[in-house]
Design an enzyme around this catalytic site. Structure first.
Site, short mmCIF file in Angstrom:
data_model
loop_
_atom_site.label_atom_id
_atom_site.label_comp_id
_atom_site.label_asym_id
_atom_site.label_seq_id
_atom_site.Cartn_x
_atom_site.Cartn_y
_atom_site.Cartn_z
N ARG A 180 3.12 60.54 97.87
CA ARG A 180 3.85 61.58 98.61
C ARG A 180 4.05 62.69 98.02
NH1 ARG A 180 8.84 57.35 98.66
NH2 ARG A 180 7.36 56.57 97.21
N GLN B 150 -3.97 49.24 85.10
CA GLN B 150 -3.85 48.44 86.69
C GLN B 150 -4.73 49.25 87.64
OE1 GLN B 150 -0.48 49.81 88.82
NE2 GLN B 150 -0.28 47.53 89.62
N LYS C 56 -4.30 92.20 72.45
CA LYS C 56 -4.69 90.73 72.37
C LYS C 56 -5.26 90.53 70.84
CE LYS C 56 -9.07 89.45 72.30
NZ LYS C 56 -10.14 89.35 72.38
N TYR D 242 -5.22 99.66 75.56
CA TYR D 242 -5.69 98.56 75.31
C TYR D 242 -6.16 98.14 73.91
CZ TYR D 242 -8.50 93.94 74.84
OH TYR D 242 -9.03 93.02 74.28
N ASN E 17 0.58 105.69 64.40
CA ASN E 17 0.86 106.16 65.87
C ASN E 17 -0.49 105.88 66.68
OD1 ASN E 17 1.64 107.76 68.19
ND2 ASN E 17 3.23 108.51 67.13
C1 UD1 Z 1 10.77 51.91 93.19
C2 UD1 Z 1 11.59 50.32 93.27
C3 UD1 Z 1 12.97 50.67 93.85
C4 UD1 Z 1 13.69 51.70 93.16
C5 UD1 Z 1 12.78 53.02 92.77
C6 UD1 Z 1 13.68 53.85 91.78
C7 UD1 Z 1 10.02 48.61 93.45
C8 UD1 Z 1 9.36 47.65 94.29
N1 UD1 Z 1 10.71 49.55 94.04
O1 UD1 Z 1 10.41 52.15 94.24
O2 UD1 Z 1 13.60 49.50 94.05
O3 UD1 Z 1 14.89 52.08 93.71
O4 UD1 Z 1 11.64 52.48 92.27
O5 UD1 Z 1 13.10 55.15 91.49
O6 UD1 Z 1 9.79 48.57 92.35
N2 UD1 Z 1 3.77 51.79 90.06
C9 UD1 Z 1 2.54 51.44 89.10
N3 UD1 Z 1 1.83 50.74 89.88
C10 UD1 Z 1 1.95 50.36 91.08
C11 UD1 Z 1 3.11 51.01 91.82
C12 UD1 Z 1 3.87 51.72 91.17
O7 UD1 Z 1 2.61 51.64 87.90
O8 UD1 Z 1 1.20 49.42 91.63
C13 UD1 Z 1 4.53 52.72 89.22
C14 UD1 Z 1 4.54 54.26 89.67
O9 UD1 Z 1 3.47 55.08 89.06
C15 UD1 Z 1 5.83 54.75 89.48
C16 UD1 Z 1 6.81 53.51 89.24
O10 UD1 Z 1 6.00 52.50 89.25
O11 UD1 Z 1 5.78 55.49 88.34
C17 UD1 Z 1 7.75 53.24 90.82
O12 UD1 Z 1 6.70 53.04 91.61
P1 UD1 Z 1 7.31 54.07 93.34
O13 UD1 Z 1 5.97 53.65 94.07
O14 UD1 Z 1 7.51 55.33 93.03
O15 UD1 Z 1 8.45 53.08 93.67
P2 UD1 Z 1 9.56 53.42 94.40
O16 UD1 Z 1 9.05 53.25 95.93
O17 UD1 Z 1 10.05 54.73 94.02
CA CA Z 2 9.71 56.17 92.63
#
Ligand code: UD1
Ligand code: CA
Length: 457
Positions: free
Chosen positions: A16, A75, A353, A368, A379
């Site tokens: 997003r 991951q 600089k 400059y 001066n």
């Molecule tokens: C998540 C929570 C939600 C919570 C919210 C709070 C889950 C399923 N949902 O939703 O309940 O209210 O955070 O901010 O956990 N990430 C990974 N690997 C992945 C997916 C995500 O490392 O495969 C990391 C993202 O980079 C991020 C964090 O996990 O830093 C949260 O992921 P994001 O997709 O933002 O989850 P939300 O939809 O915000």
């Molecule tokens: Ca989030």
């Protein structure tokens, strides 16, 4: 107390954000989100810190640095938050204690809340403790579903029923877990949900079914658990940090004429009785002394400013030092490694600089001065230019104490003007001028008497 292990989830792309950068590298008040989170985590003095990276992992690893005491778990692909935590298993195998799980996109979390989370989790001897918040607009967050007052499960926005969407207690995405049994439980989580992902939030229902203790910790100030998923949220969260910073500065004796249009990064330090006018941006590792005045629309980055310095309107100061009592601008540009001495003056439309100006030196108009060492009380007249670049290399100009450089002179480097010497206005100086001498290098003027009348005829 048992060992504390921190895991930070930061592998997601942050769709997003619509960005080429991983989301957690976006800056909140001048500091990357991931750095906010890692710094807060440090407050727990954890035994291990693991950052789960994936999308543009290289960029993130380079940013954090390989010597920062952080283990990286990759991951690939990113199949959800439960799957992300699973990647930390090799780092945590054979260890025991508590895992504190943080989200890289929740940058405002306070160290106090982390301490409270650990304390509550330990006191209850819980398998999991979830940080929650009661918010006005729960849209987008996972909701805490309670039965008989106790947490039963967490449901994500997209999987929630209309009734569940009414719940205003949200999951902050921050948890404490007992390491014992954690990874076995994660393996039982399925991906039958709206996003087809392995949700970490499902662990709560798994634990409750297994009769393991799950606690919640509700934060008092919901602002600190705000997640950043979009540019709008990035701006909102940045505003919260800036506001807090501004209030801290004002409480310490700094005047901000208009806090709403003053942008000061978190690590900036400013002394008492300094006055900051509207539209000022102060970034990075900047220190400003006491009783300074920074006029409107000035940008200062990574610089050191002494006491009683005036920076007039529309100046840009980057990576430079300005000693006490000096005055800069309006419309001056201090590029990196400029060093302005005590009570020196840098005036309108002057660019410096890699230049040192001695105490009391003056460069007041349209100059400059680059790669130069300028002594005390020198001066420099209007329009003086150091010709420091020959197309291949940069060369040094030295102007010794008390010298006077006439207007519109060019100093072709490398060149030295000795102590107390004069350079005549309009000169192109290509050779050293000895101390006490007058250097003059311009063609002589001739006047042709009666020339105008002759031309008319
Ligand atoms: C998540 C929570 C939600 C919570 C919210 C709070 C889950 C399923 N949902 O939703 O309940 O209210 O955070 O901010 O956990 N990430 C990974 N690997 C992945 C997916 C995500 O490392 O495969 C990391 C993202 O980079 C991020 C964090 O996990 O830093 C949260 O992921 P994001 O997709 O933002 O989850 P939300 O939809 O915000
Ligand atoms: Ca989030």
């Amino acid at each position: 107390m048992s060992d504390v292990h921190v895991v930070v989830l930061a592998a997601g792309q942050g769709t997003r954000m619509k960005s080429a950068l991983p989301k957690v590298l976006h800056k909140v008040a001048g500091r990357a989100m991931v750095d906010h989170v890692l710094r807060t985590a440090g407050a727990l003095s954890p035994s291990t810190v693991t950052l789960v990276v994936g999308h543009k992992a290289e960029l993130l690893q380079d940013h954090v640095g390989r010597e920062a005491g952080v283990s990286f778990a990759v991951q690939q692909p990113q199949l959800g938050t439960a799957h992300a935590l699973q990647q930390a298993e090799p780092v945590l195998a054979g260890r025991s204690g508590t895992v504190i799980l943080l989200s890289g996109d929740v940058p405002l979390l306070s160290p106090e809340t982390l301490h409270a989370l650990l304390a509550a989790h330990t006191a209850a001897d819980a398998a999991a403790t979830v940080v929650t918040a009661e918010v006005e607009r729960p849209y987008g967050y996972g909701r805490i579903v309670r039965q008989d007052g106790e947490i039963a499960r967490i449901v994500e926005e997209r999987d929630a029923s209309p009734a569940e969407r009414q719940i205003r207690e949200i999951n902050a995405g921050i948890y404490a877990f007992d390491l014992a049994g954690l990874f076995d439980a994660l393996r039982t989580i399925a991906s039958q949900n709206a996003q087809g992902e392995f949700y970490l939030t499902d662990l709560i229902a798994v634990y409750r079914r297994g009769r393991r203790t799950v606690e919640t910790l509700k934060v008092r100030d919901p602002q600190e658990v705000r997640g950043v998923n979009s540019r709008t949220e990035l701006a909102e969260v940045s505003r919260i940090v800036r506001q807090a910073k501004n209030e801290e500065l004002m409480a310490a004796g700094v005047t901000l004429i208009d806090p709403a249009t003053t942008y000061i990064d978190r690590d900036v330090e400013i002394g008492a009785d300094t006055v900051i006018h509207p539209g000022v941006v102060i970034e990075g590792q900047t220190r400003i002394g006491a009783a300074c005045e920074i006029l409107a629309n000035v940008r200062i980055t990574d610089s050191e400013i002494g006491d009683r310095v005036t920076i007039n309107n529309f100046c840009v100061v980057i990576g430079s030092r300005i000693a006490q009592g000096a005055a800069i601008g309006p419309f001056a540009h201090l590029r990196p490694d400029s060093d302005v001495g005590e009570s020196a003056k840098v005036g309108n439309f002057v660019e410096l600089k890699k230049t040192t100006l001695g105490p009391g030196a003056k460069v007041n108009h349209l100059s400059y001065i680059g790669d130069a060492t300028v002594g005390a009380k020198v001066n420099i007249g209007a329009g003086v230019i150091t010709c420091n670049y020959d197309g291949e290399k940069k060369h040094q100009t030295v102007i010794e104490d008390g010298a006077f450089i006439g207007s519109d002179a060019q100093l072709v480097a490398p060149v030295r003007v000795g102590r107390g010497a004069f350079v005549a206005a309009g000169s192109s100086i290509t050779q050293d001028v000895p101390a006490g001498a007058l250097g003059i290098a311009r063609s002589r003027q001739i006047n042709l008497d009666g020339w105008v009348d002759r031309k008319k005829k």
